[in-house]
Scaffold this active site. Structure first.
Site, short mmCIF file in Angstrom:
data_model
loop_
_atom_site.label_atom_id
_atom_site.label_comp_id
_atom_site.label_asym_id
_atom_site.label_seq_id
_atom_site.Cartn_x
_atom_site.Cartn_y
_atom_site.Cartn_z
N ASP A 274 0.73 -1.09 0.43
CA ASP A 274 -0.08 -0.45 0.19
C ASP A 274 0.73 1.13 0.06
OD1 ASP A 274 -2.48 1.56 0.24
OD2 ASP A 274 -3.30 -0.02 1.07
N ASP B 268 -2.96 5.03 -2.81
CA ASP B 268 -4.24 5.49 -1.78
C ASP B 268 -4.56 6.38 -2.46
OD1 ASP B 268 -5.90 5.08 0.65
OD2 ASP B 268 -4.73 7.30 0.73
N GLU C 281 -6.33 4.28 -6.16
CA GLU C 281 -7.44 4.44 -5.75
C GLU C 281 -7.99 5.69 -6.00
OE1 GLU C 281 -9.57 4.48 -0.98
OE2 GLU C 281 -7.55 5.24 -1.68
N HIS D 222 -10.91 -2.17 3.26
CA HIS D 222 -10.39 -1.87 5.10
C HIS D 222 -11.79 -0.59 4.64
CE1 HIS D 222 -7.98 0.23 1.87
NE2 HIS D 222 -8.54 1.35 2.89
N ASP D 223 -12.27 0.13 3.90
CA ASP D 223 -12.97 0.55 4.29
C ASP D 223 -14.30 0.97 3.39
OD1 ASP D 223 -10.81 2.91 4.27
OD2 ASP D 223 -10.59 3.51 2.95
#
Length: 567
Positions: A98, A206, A265, A338-339
């Site tokens: 990440d 991210d 993302e 995870h969100d």
């Protein structure tokens, strides 16, 4: 099969904090991941995406990084990391890290130096601005503009030492980097190359489409009932975003072989932008995470303002993306991360009699589309949202800040705010992985940092790995089908039964070969007009998610039944 290996691959996201705790401190770690590599190998995934393990104060669970070249002691050591990397590679799996470079932690040495004085050599590494004209530092309304943070409150934090404000689109402990400064970009690219040289196989980036901002930082419109303006129109897909991503590709991946994977993302990205981002000719990223399908149930007030959606809404949206990236670009396919809250509770039916069937049906719909599927830990078990009793059960900074702002500042009823958190909070995805029916779901011998879902006694990996009709076993079959079938990997997509209120159906075709995917995305039995699917009544069944031994009747689907036919 394909010119790009990742077109037939499946990615599995590990959120280390919640995956497996090897030392009993209640927090998952790298050795916990190592101990469960056989689970991932048995599932059949090709890539592990590892959420941040870098040094961090953990204001946002590791997405606030204080040292990009250090492993946080909570998670282990570089010896542990190297063992994990070797364990994955020896099993034929890749490791994607990440990458969080829209912002750092305010405890990163870069920011500490930047904040030291107005003339610091790194002052321009971040977004610093004086108070609004006519206002004194700290005065109400003195922030440089009216933007709000994604985690509630203003997007600006006053630094009393210098009397200026710094921009933070997320937590106040996550100051945004200024990508317009070439020194910032040089430092980021150097760090990325360092990790690739250590053997990692790519990056998930991210909120990477936020790195190019409107440098005038203008005020935005404030929506009714809101305290601040959304900065999104001024920070997403900004004027230099394609320049920055192409430069990153050239500086980091140029001259390397094609074993790497890059996924960006990109909240709010459009199909048109995604085509450009993922077109191989542009050399930016391999694929993007778009948000349209997971924003469908958000009302005018945002993610906490729930609005019901229909199956037709969902299939029309996903089909737009299938068609939009058919000729140019590539889709990432996901329900969970995870969100996001758990898909079985969100778009499925998490009642005991329907939970497993709806998990299988939704998995089938997603995995057989054109694109690269992503599995979030526990999704392969059909894990569900959590029955949080009170605000004290939550740990997520976004959820806690929203509750405080909504209840204390806006005066919203606490029970209504809590109901919205139960439905949508990121903590639904972050409770411990359910390994067994034992204490703490087999996650930890200590006290977990967040309580396990009570339903781990009936939903867990130990039970499902031995059950050929489990959600886990169905996911194994879906992944194996993608590996074996060129039609699934690269075939054309076409929606069928577009107006049917409960069935999500489509075909995948390549040359003379075709697959038909039909899923009843409802808890009632349904019928469909067989005349609208000519020639499929005698097709060969490839996969189905109905009860073992039950015979399907052509033209009918049981609740949450999914069938895959080939001809």
């Amino acid at each position: 099969m394909s010119d790009k290996w990742w077109r037939s691959a499946v990615v599995y996201q590990v959120y280390p904090r919640s995956f497996a705790d090897s030392d009993g401190d209640g927090i998952g770690d790298l050795r916990g991941v190592i101990e469960h590599l056989d689970h991932l190998e048995e599932l059949g995934v090709d890539v592990v995406w590892l959420s941040p393990i870098y040094a961090s104060p953990h204001d946002d669970n590791g997405y606030d990084i204080s040292d990009y070249r250090a492993i946080d002691p909570l998670f282990g050591t570089f010896d542990d990391f190297d063992e994990l990397l070797e364990g994955l590679h020896s099993r034929g799996m890749k490791l994607v890290m990440d990458l969080v470079v829209n912002h750092t932690s305010d405890e990163h040495p870069w920011f500490i130096e930047s904040a030291a004085s107005l003339d610091s050599p790194k002052r321009d590494w971040y977004w610093w601005r004086p108070p609004r004209d006519g206002k004194r530092p700290g005065e109400a309304g003195a922030e440089p503009n009216n933007w709000g943070s994604s985690f509630s409150g203003p997007a600006w934090q006053l630094d009393p030492t210098t009397g200026e404000y710094f921009l933070h689109l997320f937590s106040r402990k996550q100051p945004d980097l200024n990508w317009g400064n070439p020194e910032v970009r040089d430092a980021v690219y150097d760090m990325m190359n360092w990790w690739l040289d250590r053997g990692v196989d790519g990056f998930r980036m991210d909120v990477i489409n936020f790195i190019s901002k409107d440098t005038s930082l203008p005020d935005g419109p404030v929506q009714p009932g809101a305290l601040y303006a959304s900065p999104h129109p001024m920070v997403a897909d900004g004027p230099r975003i394609h320049e920055f991503l192409h430069e990153m590709h050239e500086r980091v991946f140029g001259g390397r072989d094609d074993r790497y994977l890059t996924v960006g993302e990109m909240p709010g990205v459009t199909i048109e932008h995604a085509q450009r981002f993922t077109d191989p000719a542009n050399a930016e990223v391999d694929m993007v995470f778009q948000f349209e399908h997971v924003d469908l149930d958000h009302g005018p007030g945002g993610k906490w303002d729930h609005r019901p959606i229909t199956v037709v809404d969902l299939k029309q949206n996903l089909t737009r993306w299938q068609e939009g990236l058919a000729e140019r670009g590539w889709n990432s396919l996901y329900w969970n991360n995870h969100d996001q809250p758990r898909v079985v509770s969100r778009f499925g039916d998490d009642r005991p009699e329907f939970r497993a069937a709806s998990a299988k049906a939704l998995g089938t719909v997603l995995h057989l589309m054109r694109g690269t599927p992503y599995v979030y830990q526990g999704e392969e078990l059909g894990m569900t949202n959590v029955p949080f009793d009170s605000i004290d059960d939550f740990r997520d900074i976004e959820s806690l800040n929203h509750y405080a702002e909504a209840v204390d500042l806006l005066g919203e009823p606490a029970d209504e705010v809590l109901a919205a958190l139960r439905r949508t909070s990121r903590d639904n995805a972050r409770t411990p992985m359910q390994w067994s029916a034992g204490p703490n779901a087999g996650f930890s011998s200590g006290t977990p940092w967040i309580a396990p879902n009570p339903n781990h006694t009936s939903i867990n990996a130990a039970d499902q790995r031995e059950d050929p009709e489990s959600v886990f076993s169905h996911y194994r079959r879906l992944i194996a089908l993608r590996h074996a079938s060129e039609v699934v990997a690269v075939g054309d997509y076409e929606l069928v039964l577009p107006e049917h209120p409960a069935i999500f159906g489509y075909t995948r075709s390549l040359g003379e070969r075709s697959l038909l995917v039909l899923a009843n995305v409802s808890s009632e039995p349904v019928r469909f007009d067989t005349k609208s699917l000519p020639g499929w009544d005698s097709a060969e069944p490839v996969l189905r998610s109905g009860p073992a031994g039950a015979a399907s009747v052509w033209g009918e689907l049981a609740p949450w039944e999914a069938v895959v036919l080939a001809r």
